[in-house]
Design a protein around this motif. Structure first.
Motif, PDB file in Angstrom:
ATOM      1  N   ARG A  69       0.876  -1.181   0.000  1.00  8.63           N
ATOM      2  CA  ARG A  69       0.000   0.000   0.000  1.00  8.63           C
ATOM      3  C   ARG A  69       0.909   1.225   0.000  1.00  8.63           C
ATOM      4  O   ARG A  69       1.218   1.779   1.055  1.00  8.63           O
ATOM      5  CB  ARG A  69      -0.932  -0.021   1.207  1.00  8.63           C
ATOM      6  CG  ARG A  69      -1.950  -1.138   1.140  1.00  8.63           C
ATOM      7  CD  ARG A  69      -3.086  -1.026   2.140  1.00  8.63           C
ATOM      8  NE  ARG A  69      -2.690  -0.723   3.499  1.00  8.63           N
ATOM      9  CZ  ARG A  69      -2.481  -1.616   4.457  1.00  8.63           C
ATOM     10  NH1 ARG A  69      -2.594  -2.894   4.195  1.00  8.63           N
ATOM     11  NH2 ARG A  69      -2.148  -1.242   5.679  1.00  8.63           N
ATOM     12  N   GLU A  70       1.361   1.588  -1.196  1.00  8.45           N
ATOM     13  CA  GLU A  70       2.304   2.706  -1.347  1.00  8.45           C
ATOM     14  C   GLU A  70       1.671   4.017  -0.903  1.00  8.45           C
ATOM     15  O   GLU A  70       0.536   4.277  -1.259  1.00  8.45           O
ATOM     16  CB  GLU A  70       2.742   2.803  -2.816  1.00  8.45           C
ATOM     17  CG  GLU A  70       3.805   3.826  -3.042  1.00  8.45           C
ATOM     18  CD  GLU A  70       4.282   3.862  -4.498  1.00  8.45           C
ATOM     19  OE1 GLU A  70       4.898   4.861  -4.851  1.00  8.45           O
ATOM     20  OE2 GLU A  70       4.039   2.921  -5.259  1.00  8.45           O
ATOM     21  N   PRO A  71       2.355   4.861  -0.165  1.00  7.57           N
ATOM     22  CA  PRO A  71       3.654   4.733   0.490  1.00  7.57           C
ATOM     23  C   PRO A  71       3.504   4.408   1.983  1.00  7.57           C
ATOM     24  O   PRO A  71       4.325   4.813   2.794  1.00  7.57           O
ATOM     25  CB  PRO A  71       4.240   6.124   0.309  1.00  7.57           C
ATOM     26  CG  PRO A  71       3.041   7.028   0.499  1.00  7.57           C
ATOM     27  CD  PRO A  71       1.872   6.248  -0.078  1.00  7.57           C
ATOM     28  N   GLU A  72       2.449   3.673   2.338  1.00  9.15           N
ATOM     29  CA  GLU A  72       2.114   3.462   3.751  1.00  9.15           C
ATOM     30  C   GLU A  72       2.664   2.184   4.361  1.00  9.15           C
ATOM     31  O   GLU A  72       3.180   2.204   5.479  1.00  9.15           O
ATOM     32  CB  GLU A  72       0.596   3.477   3.929  1.00  9.15           C
ATOM     33  CG  GLU A  72      -0.037   4.793   3.591  1.00  9.15           C
ATOM     34  CD  GLU A  72      -1.555   4.717   3.556  1.00  9.15           C
ATOM     35  OE1 GLU A  72      -2.107   3.662   3.941  1.00  9.15           O
ATOM     36  OE2 GLU A  72      -2.173   5.697   3.134  1.00  9.15           O
ATOM     37  N   SER A  73       2.534   1.056   3.651  1.00  7.14           N
ATOM     38  CA  SER A  73       2.926  -0.200   4.285  1.00  7.14           C
ATOM     39  C   SER A  73       3.158  -1.293   3.258  1.00  7.14           C
ATOM     40  O   SER A  73       2.725  -1.194   2.107  1.00  7.14           O
ATOM     41  CB  SER A  73       1.848  -0.653   5.272  1.00  7.14           C
ATOM     42  OG  SER A  73       0.643  -0.935   4.591  1.00  7.14           O
ATOM     43  N   LEU A  74       3.856  -2.327   3.704  1.00  3.74           N
ATOM     44  CA  LEU A  74       4.078  -3.512   2.892  1.00  3.74           C
ATOM     45  C   LEU A  74       4.514  -4.648   3.805  1.00  3.74           C
ATOM     46  O   LEU A  74       4.901  -4.428   4.949  1.00  3.74           O
ATOM     47  CB  LEU A  74       5.111  -3.278   1.791  1.00  3.74           C
ATOM     48  CG  LEU A  74       6.508  -2.769   2.178  1.00  3.74           C
ATOM     49  CD1 LEU A  74       7.411  -3.891   2.647  1.00  3.74           C
ATOM     50  CD2 LEU A  74       7.135  -2.091   0.980  1.00  3.74           C
ATOM     51  N   THR A  75       4.440  -5.842   3.278  1.00  4.67           N
ATOM     52  CA  THR A  75       4.958  -7.017   3.967  1.00  4.67           C
ATOM     53  C   THR A  75       6.051  -7.603   3.101  1.00  4.67           C
ATOM     54  O   THR A  75       5.870  -7.770   1.894  1.00  4.67           O
ATOM     55  CB  THR A  75       3.851  -8.063   4.196  1.00  4.67           C
ATOM     56  OG1 THR A  75       2.853  -7.487   5.050  1.00  4.67           O
ATOM     57  CG2 THR A  75       4.405  -9.318   4.843  1.00  4.67           C
ATOM     58  N   LEU A  76       7.197  -7.871   3.725  1.00  3.47           N
ATOM     59  CA  LEU A  76       8.289  -8.539   3.046  1.00  3.47           C
ATOM     60  C   LEU A  76       8.299  -9.981   3.544  1.00  3.47           C
ATOM     61  O   LEU A  76       8.439 -10.225   4.739  1.00  3.47           O
ATOM     62  CB  LEU A  76       9.626  -7.875   3.381  1.00  3.47           C
ATOM     63  CG  LEU A  76       9.773  -6.417   2.982  1.00  3.47           C
ATOM     64  CD1 LEU A  76      11.051  -5.833   3.558  1.00  3.47           C
ATOM     65  CD2 LEU A  76       9.764  -6.280   1.472  1.00  3.47           C
ATOM     66  N   ALA A  77       8.111 -10.921   2.629  1.00  5.18           N
ATOM     67  CA  ALA A  77       8.140 -12.329   2.989  1.00  5.18           C
ATOM     68  C   ALA A  77       9.365 -12.942   2.337  1.00  5.18           C
ATOM     69  O   ALA A  77       9.659 -12.668   1.173  1.00  5.18           O
ATOM     70  CB  ALA A  77       6.882 -13.030   2.494  1.00  5.18           C
ATOM     71  N   GLY A  78      10.101 -13.732   3.105  1.00  3.42           N
ATOM     72  CA  GLY A  78      11.311 -14.295   2.536  1.00  3.42           C
ATOM     73  C   GLY A  78      11.642 -15.653   3.084  1.00  3.42           C
ATOM     74  O   GLY A  78      11.165 -16.063   4.137  1.00  3.42           O
ATOM     75  N   GLU A  79      12.468 -16.340   2.323  1.00  7.14           N
ATOM     76  CA  GLU A  79      13.006 -17.598   2.791  1.00  7.14           C
ATOM     77  C   GLU A  79      14.354 -17.805   2.132  1.00  7.14           C
ATOM     78  O   GLU A  79      14.592 -17.351   1.017  1.00  7.14           O
ATOM     79  CB  GLU A  79      12.068 -18.767   2.524  1.00  7.14           C
ATOM     80  CG  GLU A  79      11.670 -19.004   1.100  1.00  7.14           C
ATOM     81  CD  GLU A  79      10.662 -20.143   1.016  1.00  7.14           C
ATOM     82  OE1 GLU A  79      11.065 -21.300   1.250  1.00  7.14           O
ATOM     83  OE2 GLU A  79       9.493 -19.866   0.738  1.00  7.14           O
ATOM     84  N   GLY A  80      15.245 -18.426   2.902  1.00  5.08           N
ATOM     85  CA  GLY A  80      16.575 -18.651   2.389  1.00  5.08           C
ATOM     86  C   GLY A  80      17.182 -19.904   2.968  1.00  5.08           C
ATOM     87  O   GLY A  80      16.793 -20.359   4.045  1.00  5.08           O
TER      88      GLY A  80
END
Length: 148
Positions: A69-80
């Motif tokens: 939701r630019e420029p308010e929020s985001l979720t970063l999902a990751g795996e490594g």
């Protein structure tokens, strides 16, 4: 492991948003980041080498931008995966709010770790995660200090 914190960055929200979406800025700010490449508008590939206690591991993984939701929020999902050292999977909810001092960046991180690294104990892992998070924000703030 869960981490949450709030940090004020002396820059407009639009600039902070652009920075956390810029692979070059992320590469300079993420401790141990050797490579980071945008694969698509919502996906990055990264290689990060970290030392956690006696274990040094290189992780290769993916980061996906979700619920943007630019420029308010985001979720970063990751795996490594770090090979025999183990693997990590998690997500970070990031919120940006305009404040008189600039931008308040709040985050809530959830990470699951397995393998050798998980055997090191939660105290060592948590203290290392807090240290790395602190280094990330110091470097991010320095990005804006250089721009002045």
């Amino acid at each position: 492991m869960d981490l949450q914190n709030t940090q004020v960055i002396a820059a407009p929200r639009s600039e902070v948003w652009a920075a956390i979406n810029d692979p070059d800025v992320l590469k300079r700010c993420i401790p141990g980041c050797e490579e980071i490449e945008r694969v698509s508008d919502t996906e990055l590939d990264a290689k990060i080498t970290l030392k956690i206690g006696p274990v040094k591991a290189s992780f290769k993984g993916k980061v996906t931008y979700e619920d943007v939701r630019e420029p308010e929020s985001l979720t970063l999902a990751g795996e490594g995966s770090g090979g025999v050292a183990g693997s990590a999977k998690g997500s970070a909810d990031v919120t940006l709010k305009e404040v008189p001092e600039g931008t308040e960046l709040s985050y809530e991180v959830r990470v699951n770790i397995s393998g050798k690294i998980a055997q090191l104990g939660s105290r060592l892992i948590n203290s290392t995660a807090k240290k790395l998070t602190g280094q990330f924000f110091e470097r991010l703030e320095a990005e804006f200090a250089q721009a002045e």
